[in-house]
Design a protein around this motif. Structure first.
Motif, PDB file in Angstrom:
ATOM      1  N   HIS A 163      -1.601  -3.247   9.179  1.00 35.88           N
ATOM      2  CA  HIS A 163      -2.074  -2.972  10.568  1.00 35.88           C
ATOM      3  C   HIS A 163      -3.269  -3.582  10.892  1.00 35.88           C
ATOM      4  O   HIS A 163      -4.054  -3.794  11.930  1.00 35.88           O
ATOM      5  N   ARG A 164      -3.953  -3.447   9.927  1.00 43.35           N
ATOM      6  CA  ARG A 164      -5.351  -3.071   9.961  1.00 43.35           C
ATOM      7  C   ARG A 164      -6.356  -3.791   8.862  1.00 43.35           C
ATOM      8  O   ARG A 164      -7.266  -3.240   8.893  1.00 43.35           O
ATOM      9  N   LYS A 165      -5.616  -4.539   8.248  1.00 45.41           N
ATOM     10  CA  LYS A 165      -6.140  -4.907   6.935  1.00 45.41           C
ATOM     11  C   LYS A 165      -7.645  -5.212   7.344  1.00 45.41           C
ATOM     12  O   LYS A 165      -8.539  -5.450   6.439  1.00 45.41           O
ATOM     13  N   ASP A 166      -7.993  -6.592   8.347  1.00 46.48           N
ATOM     14  CA  ASP A 166      -8.483  -6.945   8.535  1.00 46.48           C
ATOM     15  C   ASP A 166      -9.795  -6.774   8.951  1.00 46.48           C
ATOM     16  O   ASP A 166     -10.859  -7.025   9.342  1.00 46.48           O
ATOM     17  N   ARG A 167     -10.315  -5.081   9.274  1.00 48.65           N
ATOM     18  CA  ARG A 167     -10.743  -3.693   9.482  1.00 48.65           C
ATOM     19  C   ARG A 167     -11.406  -4.301   8.185  1.00 48.65           C
ATOM     20  O   ARG A 167     -12.490  -2.405   8.573  1.00 48.65           O
ATOM     21  N   LEU A 168     -10.761  -3.345   7.240  1.00 46.22           N
ATOM     22  CA  LEU A 168     -10.990  -3.346   6.162  1.00 46.22           C
ATOM     23  C   LEU A 168     -12.324  -3.907   4.858  1.00 46.22           C
ATOM     24  O   LEU A 168     -12.194  -5.501   5.623  1.00 46.22           O
ATOM     25  N   CYS A 169     -12.954  -3.387   4.387  1.00 51.84           N
ATOM     26  CA  CYS A 169     -14.116  -4.187   2.914  1.00 51.84           C
ATOM     27  C   CYS A 169     -13.371  -4.649   2.517  1.00 51.84           C
ATOM     28  O   CYS A 169     -12.050  -4.631   2.350  1.00 51.84           O
ATOM     29  N   GLN A 170     -13.691  -5.539   1.833  1.00 49.26           N
ATOM     30  CA  GLN A 170     -12.725  -6.435   0.951  1.00 49.26           C
ATOM     31  C   GLN A 170     -12.472  -5.587  -0.245  1.00 49.26           C
ATOM     32  O   GLN A 170     -11.424  -5.670  -0.483  1.00 49.26           O
ATOM     33  N   ASN A 171     -13.188  -4.971  -0.472  1.00 50.30           N
ATOM     34  CA  ASN A 171     -12.787  -3.674  -1.272  1.00 50.30           C
ATOM     35  C   ASN A 171     -11.543  -3.301  -1.384  1.00 50.30           C
ATOM     36  O   ASN A 171     -10.440  -3.059  -1.706  1.00 50.30           O
ATOM     37  N   CYS A 172     -11.701  -2.512  -0.468  1.00 50.17           N
ATOM     38  CA  CYS A 172      -9.979  -1.648   0.165  1.00 50.17           C
ATOM     39  C   CYS A 172      -9.414  -2.505   0.476  1.00 50.17           C
ATOM     40  O   CYS A 172      -7.824  -2.250   0.132  1.00 50.17           O
ATOM     41  N   GLN A 173      -9.091  -4.612   0.851  1.00 41.65           N
ATOM     42  CA  GLN A 173      -7.992  -4.837   0.494  1.00 41.65           C
ATOM     43  C   GLN A 173      -7.429  -4.585  -0.183  1.00 41.65           C
ATOM     44  O   GLN A 173      -6.794  -5.049  -0.438  1.00 41.65           O
ATOM     45  N   ARG A 174      -8.382  -5.214  -0.726  1.00 43.10           N
ATOM     46  CA  ARG A 174      -8.195  -5.127  -2.557  1.00 43.10           C
ATOM     47  C   ARG A 174      -7.134  -3.770  -3.747  1.00 43.10           C
ATOM     48  O   ARG A 174      -6.225  -4.153  -3.342  1.00 43.10           O
ATOM     49  N   ARG A 175      -7.990  -2.640  -2.839  1.00 45.47           N
ATOM     50  CA  ARG A 175      -7.676  -1.569  -3.151  1.00 45.47           C
ATOM     51  C   ARG A 175      -5.677  -1.620  -2.822  1.00 45.47           C
ATOM     52  O   ARG A 175      -4.851  -0.218  -3.069  1.00 45.47           O
ATOM     53  N   MET A 176      -5.899  -1.778  -1.710  1.00 40.12           N
ATOM     54  CA  MET A 176      -4.107  -1.929  -1.008  1.00 40.12           C
ATOM     55  C   MET A 176      -3.066  -2.004  -1.752  1.00 40.12           C
ATOM     56  O   MET A 176      -2.320  -1.107  -1.813  1.00 40.12           O
TER      57      MET A 176
END
Ligand code: ATP
Ligand code: MG
Length: 377
Positions: free
Chosen positions: A145-158
């Motif tokens: 639900h908060r994906k767009d607020r995360l950095c590139q790195n964290c989107q990948r880490r997800m």
């Protein structure tokens, strides 16, 4: 332990989607084309050796320490080096929360004995494999639900390693995950009880700590207890030492199922924090001032004798006159000078000068080293 191991060992133990394995390892091929890596941390090598030498067959608990260089390809800055030193301990064979308390208290004692300022011990539990699987699902759901607020790195880490999102230092990621579900709310009864007993043990020892449910640590092998000691005097690189339980690692690397726990301390960060008031005892130095053909050869002997007796001693082999020797002794900060010229050799007496009081006395050449060793004891 060797300073390098097979790359596969680190990749398998630390975990493929961690900072270390993704971007920090110094990896190279040897002459046979086998991939080797300069060790980025100590635990993998200790566990490899533990398995290789069959140490699990011992009836006594196996407790080890190591001290030495580690290598990580990071951006060098204060407190972050590419070759740094860790002191660490590993304790194998006990699943008891008492082992956690023993290891955490050892780390705390080590750092507080050094009078390091502004220390905080942070504690968390990552639960067991099942707890973690359950928590990951809850966490990923929250993160979606908060994906767009995360950095590139964290989107990948997800996708690869969602727990690491909690570890991100990016302020936006931190705000976005402020309300994230806590792993400590997903613990099974057993994991909960283990963590409660660890905390009770620390309370018993009056060791202060704070609970930090975001402390997931950058390595994959941790289970149950994780901990970190930080200092407010270290700036951005504020972690002094850290560790945790890794009950699954020995088995993952091909050994028998073995509970284990350990920590590692970064010694450069410790030294950055050492207060000026921790005055290290300066050993008293004896300077040998030998000159003239006979004096010089006697001087070598006296220097050797002093050092054999454990007395810190030095000489400047370039000096050929008493005057130069005395000047160099002064520069070295010597407490005593043994003066041996050709005349002293003939008399069989050395002249010993106390550099503080400037008093001088004659001492037989044959016993001068012993005489100074006794005096400096
Ligand atoms: P950080 O969050 O600072 O990157 P880390 O989680 O990567 O630390 P660990 O793998 O837990 O560090 O290593 C234990 C300790 O080793 C750290 O607490 C720190 O004191 C020290 N350390 C880690 N990396 C470095 C480095 N590149 N240079 C100096 N010390 C380091
Ligand atoms: Mg790091």
């Amino acid at each position: 332990m060797p300073h390098f191991e097979s790359t596969e060992l680190f990749a398998r133990s630390i975990g493929a989607s961690t900072d270390i394995v993704e971007k920090e390892m110094y990896t190279f091929a040897d002459r046979d084309g086998k991939l080797l890596t300069l060790r980025p941390e100590g635990t993998a090598g200790v566990v490899r050796a533990y398995i290789e030498h069959n140490l699990s067959t011992s009836a006594v608990l196996q407790k080890y320490f190591y001290l030495g260089p580690m290598f990580r390809h990071e951006r060098p800055q204060a407190g972050r080096l590419r070759q740094f030193h860790q002191f660490g301990v590993e304790s194998f064979g006990s699943a008891s929360p008492l082992a956690d308390v023993e290891v955490v208290s050892l780390l705390w004692r080590f750092l507080t004995d050094l009078q390091l300022p502004g220390l905080t011990l942070e504690m968390n539990s990552l639960g067991d494999q099942a707890d973690r699987t359950a928590y990951k699902a809850v966490l990923v759901d929250f993160l979606q639900h908060r994906k767009d607020r995360l950095c590139q790195n964290c989107q990948r880490r997800m996708e690869t390693n969602p727990l690491r999102v909690l570890d991100c230092k990016n302020p936006e990621c931190r705000t976005a995950t402020e309300e994230a579900p806590r792993i400590t709310d997903s613990l099974s009864t057993n994991s909960r009880a283990h963590f409660d007993q660890v905390q009770a043990g620390l309370n018993e020892l009056l060791i202060p700590y704070v609970l930090n449910p975001r402390l997931v640590r950058g390595l994959d092998y941790y289970t149950l207890t994780t901990f970190e000691v930080t200092s407010q005097h270290l700036g951005a690189q504020n972690a002094v030492g850290a560790g945790g339980r890794y009950d699954g690692l020995v088995e993952t690397l091909g050994g028998p199922k073995t509970p284990a726990i350990g920590f590692a301390v970064g010694l450069e960060r410790v030294s950055l924090m050492l207060p000026d008031s921790v005055a290290l005892p300066v050993p008293q130095l004896v300077a040998v001032a030998a000159f003239g053909p006979q004096g010089s050869s006697f001087g070598v002997r006296v220097l050797h004798e002093l050092r054999s007796l454990g007395v810190p001693a030095d000489t400047d082999s370039r000096a050929t006159s008493l005057k130069t020797h005395l000047r160099q002794a002064d520069r070295m900060g010597a407490s005593y000078v043994v003066m041996i010229g050709d005349d002293e050799v003939v008399k069989g007496q050395a002249l010993v000068r106390n550099m503080t009081t400037k008093e001088q006395e004659e001492v037989p050449l044959s016993t001068v080293a012993r005489h100074l060793a006794d005096r400096l004891r």
